[in-house]
Design an enzyme around this catalytic site. Structure first.
Site, PDB file in Angstrom:
ATOM      1  N   THR A 287       0.831  -1.214   0.000  1.00  0.00           N
ATOM      2  CA  THR A 287       0.000   0.000   0.000  1.00  0.00           C
ATOM      3  C   THR A 287       0.860   1.257   0.000  1.00  0.00           C
ATOM      4  O   THR A 287       0.370   2.325  -0.354  1.00  0.00           O
ATOM      5  CB  THR A 287      -0.948   0.050   1.214  1.00  0.00           C
ATOM      6  OG1 THR A 287      -0.196  -0.270   2.385  1.00  0.00           O
ATOM      7  CG2 THR A 287      -2.105  -0.905   1.066  1.00  0.00           C
ATOM      8  N   ASP A 288       2.137   1.142   0.402  1.00  0.00           N
ATOM      9  CA  ASP A 288       2.929   2.390   0.542  1.00  0.00           C
ATOM     10  C   ASP A 288       3.067   3.110  -0.798  1.00  0.00           C
ATOM     11  O   ASP A 288       2.849   4.315  -0.899  1.00  0.00           O
ATOM     12  CB  ASP A 288       4.282   2.162   1.243  1.00  0.00           C
ATOM     13  CG  ASP A 288       5.244   1.216   0.545  1.00  0.00           C
ATOM     14  OD1 ASP A 288       4.840   0.527  -0.416  1.00  0.00           O
ATOM     15  OD2 ASP A 288       6.415   1.157   0.979  1.00  0.00           O
TER      16      ASP A 288
ATOM     17  N   ALA B 144      15.821 -11.801   4.404  1.00  0.00           N
ATOM     18  CA  ALA B 144      14.639 -12.408   5.019  1.00  0.00           C
ATOM     19  C   ALA B 144      13.406 -11.530   4.875  1.00  0.00           C
ATOM     20  O   ALA B 144      12.319 -11.895   5.311  1.00  0.00           O
ATOM     21  CB  ALA B 144      14.910 -12.692   6.496  1.00  0.00           C
TER      22      ALA B 144
ATOM     23  N   SER C 208      14.106  -5.880   5.846  1.00  0.00           N
ATOM     24  CA  SER C 208      14.670  -4.581   5.465  1.00  0.00           C
ATOM     25  C   SER C 208      16.083  -4.326   5.975  1.00  0.00           C
ATOM     26  O   SER C 208      16.372  -3.256   6.522  1.00  0.00           O
ATOM     27  CB  SER C 208      13.744  -3.447   5.919  1.00  0.00           C
ATOM     28  OG  SER C 208      12.539  -3.545   5.258  1.00  0.00           O
TER      29      SER C 208
ATOM     30  N   ASP D 273       9.969   1.085   4.474  1.00  0.00           N
ATOM     31  CA  ASP D 273      11.063   0.418   5.189  1.00  0.00           C
ATOM     32  C   ASP D 273      12.012   1.416   5.840  1.00  0.00           C
ATOM     33  O   ASP D 273      12.405   1.263   7.002  1.00  0.00           O
ATOM     34  CB  ASP D 273      11.847  -0.491   4.236  1.00  0.00           C
ATOM     35  CG  ASP D 273      10.955  -1.507   3.543  1.00  0.00           C
ATOM     36  OD1 ASP D 273       9.805  -1.683   3.995  1.00  0.00           O
ATOM     37  OD2 ASP D 273      11.395  -2.103   2.552  1.00  0.00           O
TER      38      ASP D 273
HETATM   39  C1  GLA Z   1       9.021  -3.960   0.133  1.00  0.00           C
HETATM   40  C2  GLA Z   1       9.202  -2.494  -0.218  1.00  0.00           C
HETATM   41  C3  GLA Z   1       8.241  -1.617   0.557  1.00  0.00           C
HETATM   42  C4  GLA Z   1       6.799  -2.124   0.435  1.00  0.00           C
HETATM   43  C5  GLA Z   1       6.729  -3.630   0.690  1.00  0.00           C
HETATM   44  C6  GLA Z   1       5.372  -4.193   0.414  1.00  0.00           C
HETATM   45  O1  GLA Z   1       9.388  -4.193   1.462  1.00  0.00           O
HETATM   46  O2  GLA Z   1      10.527  -2.100   0.059  1.00  0.00           O
HETATM   47  O3  GLA Z   1       8.339  -0.286   0.146  1.00  0.00           O
HETATM   48  O4  GLA Z   1       6.254  -1.784  -0.795  1.00  0.00           O
HETATM   49  O5  GLA Z   1       7.669  -4.344  -0.071  1.00  0.00           O
HETATM   50  O6  GLA Z   1       4.451  -3.674   1.304  1.00  0.00           O
END
Ligand code: GLA
Length: 385
Positions: free
Chosen positions: A36-37, A119, A122, A168
């Site tokens: 959704t970001d 994993a 982030s 993230d």
């Molecule tokens: C990855 C991306 C985030 C986000 C997620 C899914 O972690 O880095 O920005 O889009 O996927 O929600």
């Protein structure tokens, strides 16, 4: 030896002097609000109690020397690079940040920690945040935290070349102990929702599946969402992002888009509503409702957004069958990495043992698991005098 001590010792040994700053930069989990970001929607992430520690000192020239003490790899560049380095790939996260900052000066760097790499928690954003905070402190740049988030996000998008959203970096930088961040990715406004649940905990189960498809399929999902927005705009021209669409508008526009695009949109519109409902459940300490929402998200990610895989589906389904588990879903971009489980704390060890055994039996490979807790965002633990 603590990770902080380890990077300090490595720094002293490698460069023959002590570091000026040491930064602790955590990974993140995302409770709900997946994919959704970049659609301008809400997310509910938290920084976690696993992190990268970075020890650093400024140099008098513009050289950057980096040492990854856990994998024993080094990289040295003489000044602002014109393009990403071919190897090691991790160096690009640091170099991207320094380049985006205008290369404030040369640095000696050592980093390591207890954050699993690959994993889906982030580690790349953690490394970028660490580099940004260290450079800001060493060169007295005076950036506000939100500006640092924008810098690390730009570094990943434009230097590293991964078209990720802002979640993230934001979570790793702005996290707060025992709280989830309710972030509106369109307005970039946020608040903290406390998670003080002595009887419940979060378990991450790592499938060990490499997220090979993640980059290409992630870009594809972004394009598909943009296609959905274009179709919706034929009815409502002023619509800015997919998360602004209501279920009724989507229904009205169904005939204006291919079925696959409709399913992608249905997931995002549903996830936007679920995230609001989850925030409410969290505030009411209604973990049963929260768990049910997590599972609904998984179903949407699996069937409509199509970013799951058999291993992740297995961990979610097996997890949900265990009496300790209130909710589960794949977490992050998908195609591998981790599942997130809301688990009764007292039963967490039994839950992990059960799932590990079942996973090994089904796929012939081990599953790693960690209980995690929302933690403070990136912090300078040793500062310049
Ligand atoms: C990855 C991306 C985030 C986000 C997620 C899914 O972690 O880095 O920005 O889009 O996927 O929600």
């Amino acid at each position: 030896m603590s990770p902080q001590q380890r990077v300090w010792d490595h720094f002293q040994r490698t460069y023959g002097r002590p570091p000026t700053v040491v930064v602790r930069s955590p990974g993140r989990i995302n409770l709900i609000g997946e994919h959704t970001d970049y659609n301008g929607g809400p997310v509910l992430p938290a920084a976690i109690d696993r992190a990268i520690w970075m020890a650093a000192a400024a140099r008098t020239d513009s050289r950057c020397r980096m040492w990854a003490c856990d994998v024993e790899e080094t990289c040295i560049v003489e000044g602002k690079p014109a393009a990403p380095v071919v190897k090691p790939n991790w160096a690009n996260y640091i170099l991207g940040v320094l380049t985006t900052m205008g290369w404030p000066g040369g640095m000696d760097i050592v980093f390591g920690g207890d954050l699993p790499v690959g994993a889906g928690v982030s580690s790349s954003a953690a490394l970028e945040n660490a580099a940004a905070l260290a450079a800001d402190a060493l060169f007295d740049l005076g950036y506000a935290r939100l500006e640092l988030v924008r810098i690390t996000h730009a570094a990943e998008n434009h230097f590293v070349g991964v078209p990720c959203g802002i979640m993230d970096m934001f979570a790793g930088m702005m996290g707060r102990k025992d709280a989830f961040i309710q972030l509106n990715c369109r307005a970039l406004t946020w608040s903290y929702l406390p998670f003080e649940a002595p009887d419940h905990t979060w378990v991450l189960c790592h499938s060990g599946v490499e997220r090979r498809l993640a980059t290409s399929e992630y870009s594809a999902r972004r394009r598909e969402c943009a296609q959905g927005v274009a179709a919706l705009q034929t009815l409502v021209p002023e619509l800015g992002t997919l998360s602004e669409a209501t279920p009724d508008l989507l229904k009205a526009a169904q005939g204006r888009m291919p079925p696959l695009i409709f399913r992608r949109c249905r997931y995002v519109v549903g996830e936007t509503a679920r995230t609001a409902a989850a925030a409410e459940a969290l505030c009411n300490s209604d973990y049963k409702a929260l768990g049910a929402l997590l599972y609904q998200t998984h179903v949407g990610l699996r069937d409509d957004f199509e970013v799951s895989c058999p291993e992740l589906d297995f961990l979610v389904e097996q997890g949900m069958r265990h009496s300790a588990c209130l909710g589960a879903r794949l977490m992050g971009a998908g195609f591998g990495g981790c599942t997130l489980h809301l688990v009764r704390r007292a039963e967490a060890p039994a839950f992990i043992a059960h799932l590990s055994e079942a996973y090994l039996r089904a796929f012939g490979r081990p599953m790693a698991a960690w209980t995690v807790r929302p933690a403070d965002g990136a912090t300078i633990v040793v500062g310049p005098d």
